[in-house]
Design an enzyme around this catalytic site. Sequence first.
Site, PDB file in Angstrom:
ATOM      1  N   ARG A  67       0.856  -1.188   0.000  1.00 54.83           N
ATOM      2  CA  ARG A  67       0.000   0.000   0.000  1.00 54.83           C
ATOM      3  C   ARG A  67       0.890   1.236   0.000  1.00 54.83           C
ATOM      4  O   ARG A  67       1.877   1.322   0.752  1.00 54.83           O
ATOM      5  CB  ARG A  67      -0.905   0.040   1.246  1.00 54.83           C
ATOM      6  N   HIS A 116      -0.638  -0.631  -9.914  1.00 58.11           N
ATOM      7  CA  HIS A 116      -1.283  -1.537  -8.949  1.00 58.11           C
ATOM      8  C   HIS A 116      -1.768  -2.830  -9.620  1.00 58.11           C
ATOM      9  O   HIS A 116      -2.967  -3.107  -9.709  1.00 58.11           O
ATOM     10  CB  HIS A 116      -2.438  -0.825  -8.229  1.00 58.11           C
ATOM     11  N   GLU A 168      -3.323   7.050  -4.533  1.00 57.94           N
ATOM     12  CA  GLU A 168      -3.715   6.330  -5.728  1.00 57.94           C
ATOM     13  C   GLU A 168      -5.075   6.777  -6.244  1.00 57.94           C
ATOM     14  O   GLU A 168      -5.984   6.945  -5.422  1.00 57.94           O
ATOM     15  CB  GLU A 168      -3.788   4.840  -5.339  1.00 57.94           C
TER      16      GLU A 168
HETATM   17  C1  GLV Z   1      -4.391  -5.554  -3.596  1.00 55.38           C
HETATM   18  O1  GLV Z   1      -3.738  -4.581  -3.403  1.00 55.38           O
HETATM   19  C2  GLV Z   1      -5.033  -6.303  -2.575  1.00 55.38           C
HETATM   20  O2  GLV Z   1      -5.074  -5.872  -1.426  1.00 55.38           O
HETATM   21  O3  GLV Z   1      -5.564  -7.364  -2.893  1.00 55.38           O
END
Ligand code: GLV
Length: 318
Positions: A236, A283, A265
């Site tokens: 994150r 991501h 983001e």
């Molecule tokens: C992606 O970032 C997730 O948390 O699955």
Amino acid sequence: MKKRVLITNLIPETAYQKLSRRFQVVWNKKQFSETQLAAKIKPFHAVLTTLADPMTAKVLSSAPNLQCVANFAVGFNNIDLQTAKSRGIQVTNTPDVLTEATADIAWALILSCARRVPEGEKLVRTTGFKGWGALFLLGQDLFGKTLGIYGFGRIGKAVAWRGRGWNMPILYHQRHRESLAVEKRYNAKYVSFETLLKRSDILSVNSPLTPETKYRFTSKEFKQMKPKSIFINASRGLIHREADLVKALQTKTIFSAGLDVYEHEPKINPTLLKLSNCTLMPHLGSATLETRTKMALLAAENIELVLTGRKPKTPVIK
Ligand code: GLV
């Protein structure tokens, strides 16, 4: 009357097919804002959300019938757990099924940073490949380097496991130490946070975002890392301070960074976009068709279990 389920976003169709057999399903295929979610959610008994859905107190409180929020992600920092708990709403996530894909992305970033893949790729496509050079675009060897893992959970371990192929000693840091058997299996040594910073050649962030891990990596931490180190975050964005990372890359305090996630983001610090010593991905941690299909089915299964009075398979609130 059939219970009602809202799928908030575009996800593999298998979830819709599975849920439609038993429930009345509404499938929204574009991102809702918080206000839109709060306005739409009222009639639903369950909602299948993605990490971009702000499941705030405001949204959760707008749904008097809500029994389950099934997040299509392993992370669940987009959900106000306290409100969910106080209202008796089950929250589920999709762990395990995305572990290997996410570890692969971390390794894609590691290899890309070490061997300067984006610089080479960009050059070939723009100014053009002008010929081989013994001192041209030199990167770093990875074999035998020390891999540091911040957050030695399922994904952290899978990242470490891949390090065997490069004969890497593993250092890890998190709140608790693992058993000796686990440490032996992964060739991993538990170290203090400071030692992790100082000794890692590659430092991979694999912890969840919590109040404790928020901004864990700032200028202060980057300054303690080796000048040749590579910083990876596929977890994150808020775990590192983006402006500080930009500074560390500009001043060559560290060698390179590989990011799959960003502080705000999908916005990205514009200076970061101009730097060559970083690899930036949008991501994509779990973004393979196989993994996303498994995530969709698991999220749907969790909803089905909760709405039929059973325990979900992967609850976040135990
Ligand atoms: C992606 O970032 C997730 O948390 O699955």
